[in-house]
Design an enzyme around this catalytic site. Sequence first.
Site, PDB file in Angstrom:
ATOM      1  N   CYS A   2       0.750  -1.131   0.128  1.00 49.64           N
ATOM      2  CA  CYS A   2      -0.101   0.148  -0.021  1.00 49.64           C
ATOM      3  C   CYS A   2       0.809   1.524   0.088  1.00 49.64           C
ATOM      4  O   CYS A   2       1.823   1.328   0.512  1.00 49.64           O
ATOM      5  CB  CYS A   2      -0.832   0.039   1.140  1.00 49.64           C
ATOM      6  SG  CYS A   2      -1.942  -1.494   1.349  1.00 49.64           S
ATOM      7  N   ARG A  27       4.668   0.904  -6.346  1.00 51.79           N
ATOM      8  CA  ARG A  27       4.893  -0.170  -5.107  1.00 51.79           C
ATOM      9  C   ARG A  27       3.809  -1.322  -5.387  1.00 51.79           C
ATOM     10  O   ARG A  27       3.916  -2.382  -4.605  1.00 51.79           O
ATOM     11  CB  ARG A  27       4.200   0.640  -3.813  1.00 51.79           C
ATOM     12  CG  ARG A  27       5.441   1.684  -3.233  1.00 51.79           C
ATOM     13  CD  ARG A  27       4.693   2.671  -2.532  1.00 51.79           C
ATOM     14  NE  ARG A  27       4.552   2.110  -1.189  1.00 51.79           N
ATOM     15  CZ  ARG A  27       5.229   1.986  -0.369  1.00 51.79           C
ATOM     16  NH1 ARG A  27       6.567   2.368  -0.506  1.00 51.79           N
ATOM     17  NH2 ARG A  27       5.186   1.331   0.814  1.00 51.79           N
ATOM     18  N   TRP A  75      -2.776  -2.727  -1.904  1.00 52.82           N
ATOM     19  CA  TRP A  75      -2.130  -4.054  -2.191  1.00 52.82           C
ATOM     20  C   TRP A  75      -3.013  -4.896  -1.301  1.00 52.82           C
ATOM     21  O   TRP A  75      -2.741  -5.031  -0.242  1.00 52.82           O
ATOM     22  CB  TRP A  75      -0.619  -3.927  -2.040  1.00 52.82           C
ATOM     23  CG  TRP A  75      -0.129  -5.108  -2.621  1.00 52.82           C
ATOM     24  CD1 TRP A  75       0.211  -5.607  -3.912  1.00 52.82           C
ATOM     25  CD2 TRP A  75       0.083  -6.610  -2.060  1.00 52.82           C
ATOM     26  NE1 TRP A  75       0.768  -6.532  -4.196  1.00 52.82           N
ATOM     27  CE2 TRP A  75       0.825  -7.468  -2.861  1.00 52.82           C
ATOM     28  CE3 TRP A  75       0.171  -6.943  -0.597  1.00 52.82           C
ATOM     29  CZ2 TRP A  75       1.196  -8.616  -2.358  1.00 52.82           C
ATOM     30  CZ3 TRP A  75       0.724  -8.132  -0.182  1.00 52.82           C
ATOM     31  CH2 TRP A  75       1.172  -8.919  -1.307  1.00 52.82           C
ATOM     32  N   ASN A 101      -1.170   1.262   6.040  1.00 56.16           N
ATOM     33  CA  ASN A 101      -0.251   0.437   5.390  1.00 56.16           C
ATOM     34  C   ASN A 101       0.219  -0.303   6.259  1.00 56.16           C
ATOM     35  O   ASN A 101       0.606   0.111   7.269  1.00 56.16           O
ATOM     36  CB  ASN A 101       0.800   0.923   4.635  1.00 56.16           C
ATOM     37  CG  ASN A 101       2.035   0.255   4.088  1.00 56.16           C
ATOM     38  OD1 ASN A 101       1.573  -0.888   3.766  1.00 56.16           O
ATOM     39  ND2 ASN A 101       3.139   0.908   3.942  1.00 56.16           N
ATOM     40  N   GLY A 102       0.020  -1.822   6.119  1.00 54.58           N
ATOM     41  CA  GLY A 102       0.497  -2.725   7.264  1.00 54.58           C
ATOM     42  C   GLY A 102      -0.567  -3.877   7.430  1.00 54.58           C
ATOM     43  O   GLY A 102      -1.457  -3.850   6.639  1.00 54.58           O
ATOM     44  N   GLU A 482      18.276 -16.167  -8.881  1.00 58.97           N
ATOM     45  CA  GLU A 482      17.942 -14.938  -9.221  1.00 58.97           C
ATOM     46  C   GLU A 482      17.588 -14.661 -10.778  1.00 58.97           C
ATOM     47  O   GLU A 482      16.479 -14.110 -11.285  1.00 58.97           O
ATOM     48  CB  GLU A 482      18.936 -13.842  -8.948  1.00 58.97           C
ATOM     49  CG  GLU A 482      18.788 -12.268  -9.505  1.00 58.97           C
ATOM     50  CD  GLU A 482      17.933 -11.605  -8.877  1.00 58.97           C
ATOM     51  OE1 GLU A 482      17.130 -12.111  -7.805  1.00 58.97           O
ATOM     52  OE2 GLU A 482      17.583 -10.558  -9.190  1.00 58.97           O
ATOM     53  N   LYS A 486      13.748 -13.527 -11.884  1.00 56.84           N
ATOM     54  CA  LYS A 486      13.505 -12.285 -12.595  1.00 56.84           C
ATOM     55  C   LYS A 486      12.564 -12.815 -13.841  1.00 56.84           C
ATOM     56  O   LYS A 486      11.670 -11.746 -13.987  1.00 56.84           O
ATOM     57  CB  LYS A 486      14.933 -11.753 -13.299  1.00 56.84           C
ATOM     58  CG  LYS A 486      15.216 -10.535 -13.518  1.00 56.84           C
ATOM     59  CD  LYS A 486      15.481  -9.782 -12.225  1.00 56.84           C
ATOM     60  CE  LYS A 486      14.645  -9.661 -11.224  1.00 56.84           C
ATOM     61  NZ  LYS A 486      15.303  -9.208  -9.805  1.00 56.84           N
ATOM     62  N   GLU A 489       8.817 -13.429 -12.337  1.00 54.95           N
ATOM     63  CA  GLU A 489       8.221 -12.222 -11.779  1.00 54.95           C
ATOM     64  C   GLU A 489       7.492 -11.238 -12.843  1.00 54.95           C
ATOM     65  O   GLU A 489       6.449 -10.697 -12.627  1.00 54.95           O
ATOM     66  CB  GLU A 489       8.802 -11.358 -10.630  1.00 54.95           C
ATOM     67  CG  GLU A 489      10.125 -10.463 -11.150  1.00 54.95           C
ATOM     68  CD  GLU A 489      10.545  -9.972  -9.842  1.00 54.95           C
ATOM     69  OE1 GLU A 489       9.910  -9.455  -8.972  1.00 54.95           O
ATOM     70  OE2 GLU A 489      11.673  -9.875  -9.876  1.00 54.95           O
ATOM     71  N   HIS A 505      17.250 -35.997  -9.721  1.00 53.49           N
ATOM     72  CA  HIS A 505      16.569 -36.516  -8.695  1.00 53.49           C
ATOM     73  C   HIS A 505      15.015 -36.292  -8.735  1.00 53.49           C
ATOM     74  O   HIS A 505      14.498 -36.346  -7.695  1.00 53.49           O
ATOM     75  CB  HIS A 505      17.315 -36.282  -7.706  1.00 53.49           C
ATOM     76  CG  HIS A 505      18.691 -36.513  -7.385  1.00 53.49           C
ATOM     77  ND1 HIS A 505      19.134 -37.952  -7.339  1.00 53.49           N
ATOM     78  CD2 HIS A 505      19.874 -36.000  -7.773  1.00 53.49           C
ATOM     79  CE1 HIS A 505      20.464 -38.013  -7.169  1.00 53.49           C
ATOM     80  NE2 HIS A 505      21.063 -36.916  -7.427  1.00 53.49           N
ATOM     81  N   LYS A 604       6.449  -3.356  -4.637  1.00 54.60           N
ATOM     82  CA  LYS A 604       8.116  -3.176  -4.392  1.00 54.60           C
ATOM     83  C   LYS A 604       8.703  -3.196  -3.300  1.00 54.60           C
ATOM     84  O   LYS A 604       9.762  -3.734  -2.981  1.00 54.60           O
ATOM     85  CB  LYS A 604       8.256  -1.547  -4.949  1.00 54.60           C
ATOM     86  CG  LYS A 604       9.798  -1.148  -5.085  1.00 54.60           C
ATOM     87  CD  LYS A 604      10.599  -1.944  -6.066  1.00 54.60           C
ATOM     88  CE  LYS A 604      12.008  -1.528  -6.099  1.00 54.60           C
ATOM     89  NZ  LYS A 604      12.858  -2.633  -6.796  1.00 54.60           N
TER      90      LYS A 604
HETATM   91  O1  M6R Z   1      13.560  -4.076  -0.508  1.00 53.19           O
HETATM   92  P1  M6R Z   1      14.179  -5.512  -0.331  1.00 53.19           P
HETATM   93  O2  M6R Z   1      15.431  -5.572  -0.973  1.00 53.19           O
HETATM   94  O3  M6R Z   1      14.238  -5.761   0.885  1.00 53.19           O
HETATM   95  O4  M6R Z   1      13.032  -6.590  -0.989  1.00 53.19           O
HETATM   96  C1  M6R Z   1      13.438  -7.815  -1.135  1.00 53.19           C
HETATM   97  C2  M6R Z   1      12.558  -8.499  -2.036  1.00 53.19           C
HETATM   98  O5  M6R Z   1      11.064  -8.182  -2.012  1.00 53.19           O
HETATM   99  C3  M6R Z   1      12.743  -8.335  -3.545  1.00 53.19           C
HETATM  100  O6  M6R Z   1      14.236  -8.349  -3.788  1.00 53.19           O
HETATM  101  C4  M6R Z   1      11.952  -8.783  -4.531  1.00 53.19           C
HETATM  102  O7  M6R Z   1      12.121 -10.099  -4.726  1.00 53.19           O
HETATM  103  C5  M6R Z   1      12.061  -8.191  -5.864  1.00 53.19           C
HETATM  104  N1  M6R Z   1      10.938  -8.259  -6.570  1.00 53.19           N
HETATM  105  C6  M6R Z   1      12.900  -9.164  -6.935  1.00 53.19           C
HETATM  106  O8  M6R Z   1      13.098  -8.588  -8.053  1.00 53.19           O
END
Ligand code: M6R
Length: 609
Positions: A2, A27, A75, A101-102, A482, A486, A489, A505, A604
């Site tokens: 949020c 966000r 969100w 937010n929370g 990673e 990427k 997502e 396996h 974000k």
């Molecule tokens: O702000 P942060 O680095 O703590 O966020 C951690 C993850 O939420 C963040 O890296 C997330 O996995 C990204 N969307 C990846 O691209």
Amino acid sequence: MCGIVGYVGERAVTPLLLEALEKLEYRGYDSAGIALVSDGGIEIQKTRGRIADLRRIVESAGDSGCTVGIGHTRWATHGEPSDVNSHPHLSKSGRVAVVHNGIIENYIELRAFLSAHGYEFSTETDSEVVSELIDYCYSGDPVAAVRKAELQLRGSYALGIIFADFPEQIIALRKDSPLIIGIGENENFIASDIPAILKYTRDVFRLDERELAVLSKKRVAVFNELGERVEHVIEHIEWDAGAAEKGGYPHFMIKEIMEQPEAISKTVAPRIDANGDILLGFKSLSDEDLKNIDSIKLTACGSAYHVGVVAKHLLKKWLDIPVEAELASEFRYDDPILNERTLVIVISQSGETLDTLYALREAKNKGARTVSIVNVVASSIANESEEVLYTWAGPEISVATTKAYSTQLVLVELLGIRMAQLRGKLSDCEVKELVSAIKCIPSGIETILSDVQTMQYVASLYFNSQSVFFLGRNIDFALSLEASLKLKEISYIHSEAYAAGELKHGTISLIEDGTLVIALCTYRPLLDKMISNIKEVKARGAKVIAIINEDDIQTGTVADHIIRIPECGEISAPSLTIVPLQLFAYYIASLKGCDIDKPRNLAKSVTVE
Ligand code: M6R
């Protein structure tokens, strides 16, 4: 997660709130709304969907003439994205409106309590209890009502609150969720993040834990949880609003990929002195303390965790002590064994990820020494850790992290190298070599970025894939994690990362004619084994893209496509290898027409557990 904005001043508040909310779109959200207050009371407009949808509703209602209001992008956590579940929430009495937010963890209990006192609820959200609870506690003094209500709240909250009886003020309060205050001339602001208000003011400060602020157009008064007045040092934001704009690129993600060479230079350069020595600038952790550390835990979420997994391999090798990487969301529930000789390295771009913040607090409670690697200056994690190393990557807007990941990686490497030097595990000469290899990373990345066409072409061959497997061994496996995240997502293609030796396996049963496998083959000691693994999947019909070192003459003979990584020292390979894979994910998502910077369901800054 949020986003919250709020304004009190002399400008027309509606367009200002909408514009500010647009700056928080990155966000992640699924509905939006605003609440305006004037002598006529509180007026709410909200809707499921995008801010453009809200704008249509607001504009059709005509000019409100209001100059005070709060806004929100939601969100969804509790209750589906819908008009009614959107914020702001207005108490049934019409006296109090709240954006939150929370997560209010005890909202069921509070709902029952308030229902027993005649209050009614119309949403499925946890947040609605906040407006009703404040209303229940209200008897003419807004601050007293908010503080009394807060005593009953469990969970995390950043709140913007307006009262119909006090149309010239906003109250803000936070615990475990971020909130900043912006100071202007005859106007003041609240926001979840700086870009929302940067057009209007560069003078900001962050509310600390459980601080409450009362904003009117002429002043901002902040009180701590004991009700004492506190003063904050105002930070003047130097970076340009343009740093949070796309600057001619179609998406923030590609802009941020392209910014990596510069971002890494900015992270590294100030930490290397004229003799090539590493300067960490620690105030509390002395060299002696660093020598006494006998184990390291890296903890983080998502991509930041993947940085930890890469770093685990490097730090273990350099320092010769146990090093583990743990997901922050698991960390504090796994009863971690920590003491004053454990160094917990916490990694976070936003500095507000709640799981990571809680992991940090767990580490501190158990007496561990803590260093955070953070991008957002003065964020909660930065403020609460014993030492902070800032990545200085500039604002990262795309939900999919790229430049933050890359800068975190070089920074944790510098920390590891410095510790190894102090402990006599790396000689001065070895340190110099490693440091000069790190300094070469930006130019290596520039070389990769000078030929994006290759990745564009490969992406055009495979953007219709249903499923993609990333394989690697050792550090290449860490990078696969990673690369896979990427891709999935932003493109919504199912993908998995596998330690190449593990595939047989079970998972190899999923490989069939045409399945795309991306084999990361830059880790030299295990190249022969990777080549065998490529042959295994090829024998079952897979198409293989291999990411290889520049001088590799073997792998090209077994893979369908090869992507070469320029040579600039072993330590540089992880930083370089991820770049074509970021580009691959980006171009695939672009060809599929995905909402690259704001992928569905994602946020974000993840400020809930
Ligand atoms: O702000 P942060 O680095 O703590 O966020 C951690 C993850 O939420 C963040 O890296 C997330 O996995 C990204 N969307 C990846 O691209």
